[in-house]
Design an enzyme around this catalytic site. Sequence first.
Site, short mmCIF file in Angstrom:
data_model
loop_
_atom_site.label_atom_id
_atom_site.label_comp_id
_atom_site.label_asym_id
_atom_site.label_seq_id
_atom_site.Cartn_x
_atom_site.Cartn_y
_atom_site.Cartn_z
CG ASP A 5 -2.10 -0.94 1.06
OD1 ASP A 5 -2.25 -1.52 -0.04
OD2 ASP A 5 -2.86 -1.12 2.02
N GLY A 6 1.98 1.23 0.70
CA GLY A 6 2.85 2.40 0.72
C GLY A 6 3.36 2.74 -0.67
CD GLU A 49 -3.40 8.99 7.10
OE1 GLU A 49 -2.16 8.98 6.92
OE2 GLU A 49 -4.14 8.02 6.83
CB ALA A 53 -4.99 3.93 6.32
CE1 TYR A 54 -2.48 6.81 13.75
CE2 TYR A 54 -1.66 8.70 12.52
CZ TYR A 54 -1.79 8.00 13.71
OH TYR A 54 -1.21 8.51 14.85
CG ASN A 55 -10.33 7.29 10.25
OD1 ASN A 55 -10.59 8.23 10.99
ND2 ASN A 55 -11.27 6.45 9.82
CG LEU A 56 -9.97 0.54 11.13
CD1 LEU A 56 -11.40 0.79 11.59
CD2 LEU A 56 -9.94 -0.53 10.05
CB SER A 57 -4.83 2.39 13.58
OG SER A 57 -4.53 1.43 12.58
#
Length: 260
Positions: free
Chosen positions: A49-50, A120, A161-165
């Site tokens: 993904d990165g 994000e 991504a980070y939001n879910l974490s």
Amino acid sequence: MFKAEPFVTRVAFAASDRPEAQDALKDLTARYGQVPEDQAQVIVALGGDGFMLETLHRNMGAPKPIYGMNRGSVGFLMNEYSADDLLDRINAAERAVIHPLSMVAVDIRRRQHRALAINEVSLLRQTRQTAKLRISVDGKVRLNELSCDGALVATPAGSTAYNLSAHGPIIPLDAKVLALTPISAFRPRRWRGALLGHEARVTFEILEADKRPVSAVADNYEVRDVLEVHVAENRDISLVMLFDAGRSLEERVLAEQFSS
């Protein structure tokens, strides 16, 4: 959702530096040939993904459809890897159209920094001191003081991504909504964030910036020691990702909401 343009024959391959991605690059270019990206109809990104985000950013100025195949550690934005029937898969693929966020960050020297984010824009404390943020939406202060490790604004594509974490909501791609999510909120402790219309303009003001320094990150572009950060969706830029039929990004986002 709508089908990719038919009869794709000119493909440019790009690969991360992981050994498995480099091996795939050699195999696929031997099978299908290789054209420069400016002559390609589709770019095939080999990695995780990165690397997909890196490829999207690199082609932001003249966006072309990007078909990713997972040769990395995380592959939510990628298709399964197979060297067989690649052109048939690309021609049958479904498109996901996404719009990035624009970030304007002002640092303590009053310099402006501009960047785009596909996933994000996040604000993060730089030291052991808790960050203190004031949050405005469309020019109106909505939260006078948030004590936290940080906060972020996520696109639907970046909501998993980070939001879910950070315990933010998963957003369907066609919802026309952005997620505003706190990161380890201390006070008000029960504030879980907000869902905003995609046309909303979010401003973060850093309170006590000298004592409690904060950095702003648009995907992988970081600005340190910021005073204020402005975030809004950029509808002038449309990015296209291709996904195998039946494995669209919308389907993956939906399935993620029912995963354990």
